[in-house]
Enzyme design. Structure first.
Site, PDB file in Angstrom:
ATOM      1  N   MET A 195     132.430  32.093  62.655  1.00 39.35           N
ATOM      2  CA  MET A 195     131.715  31.326  61.485  1.00 39.35           C
ATOM      3  C   MET A 195     132.774  29.805  61.622  1.00 39.35           C
ATOM      4  SD  MET A 195     133.557  32.778  57.981  1.00 39.35           S
ATOM      5  CE  MET A 195     133.318  31.076  57.287  1.00 39.35           C
ATOM      6  N   CYS A 196     132.082  28.748  61.307  1.00 44.62           N
ATOM      7  CA  CYS A 196     132.726  27.512  61.023  1.00 44.62           C
ATOM      8  C   CYS A 196     133.054  26.953  62.342  1.00 44.62           C
ATOM      9  CB  CYS A 196     133.608  27.559  60.165  1.00 44.62           C
ATOM     10  SG  CYS A 196     133.111  28.203  58.426  1.00 44.62           S
TER      11      CYS A 196
END
Length: 263
Positions: free
Chosen positions: A1-2
């Protein structure tokens, strides 16, 4: 994520770092090349940057995807800086706190981002809450794992720890409380960049024209990009990068083996 990125160096428009490269953070929001967890970073974005003569950074954050913000590319074309930190977000918990949950988080001269997830959040880190001053807990910008990790880092910074020590100690503390967490942290004060590689990708580029970029993944195919090994602390200035291994919590706490006398 990210996915996230930090830069120090000669003055540049935000767009030359975040929008224009062929695999810039802008594109990584829908087509990351090296992201291990998640595929689309559409749950918010943010950029923080420093203006000449002002140690407190400005921030621009939104709850939606970066490609849906029709004003950002225009802003990025004209705003120039010698230091920035930016991130695009794939939320651990969808919809949590909207814009307030988007990195970078900020306090004083610091900008902070977390690429990863705390396993077992929030219960796994509940035992760490009493270590924080009540005012820090009550003033958290968001109720997600990244904001809590930032509160732990910030408490150490305010207590006098250097940036590298604050990140390293926080990573070990969280990893011990929540094994299996992914804790790629990124921190800058506008003069240095400090980061950890713990469970996801991290790269850096020392540019021949001056400046250092630290990012979740390369924004182009320049062969000078260097991958940072996992379980590593990185400290970078405008011209140099230092990499130091980080121990697993179990290794850090293990007693030294006894030395038997030789016969």
């Amino acid at each position: 994520m990210c996915r996230h990125l930090a830069y120090l160096g000669p003055e540049e428009p935000l767009g030359s770092l975040l929008v224009e490269p062929p695999h810039a953070l802008y594109r990584q929001s829908w087509a990351p090349r090296r992201q291990r967890y998640g595929t689309v970073n559409a749950d918010g974005f943010g950029v923080g940057w420093y203006a000449e003569g002002d140690p407190v950074p400005a921030r621009y954050r939104r709850a939606g995807p970066i490609w849906a913000d029709v004003s950002f590319a225009d802003l990025a074309r004209v705003v120039r800086t010698t230091a920035l930190l930016a991130a695009v977000r794939d939320a651990t918990v969808a919809g949590a706190d909207q814009e307030a949950a988007a990195a970078p988080f900020a306090a004083g001269p610091w900008l902070f981002s977390h690429n990863g997830a705390v396993r077992g959040w929030p219960g796994s880190l509940a035992p760490l809450a009493p270590s924080l001053p009540a005012v820090d807990l009550l003033s958290m910008e968001a109720r997600n794992d990244s904001a809590f990790v930032w509160a732990l880092v910030l408490a150490r910074l305010r207590g006098g720890d250097e940036m590298g020590q604050a990140l390293a100690d926080t990573v070990l503390e969280v990893a011990e409380a929540a094994p299996g967490s992914r804790l790629n942290l990124l921190l800058t004060d506008g003069e240095t960049i400090t980061a950890t590689a713990w469970g996801d990708t991290l790269w850096y580029l020392t540019r021949p024209g001056g400046g250092t970029v630290v990012a979740s993944e390369p924004y182009d195919d320049d062969p000078r990009w260097q991958e940072v090994p996992d379980r590593t602390l990185l400290a970078a200035g405008r011209t140099d990068v230092l990499i130091t291994p980080l121990k697993e919590p179990s290794d850090a706490l293990a007693p030294e083996p006894s030395k038997e006398p030789s016969t």
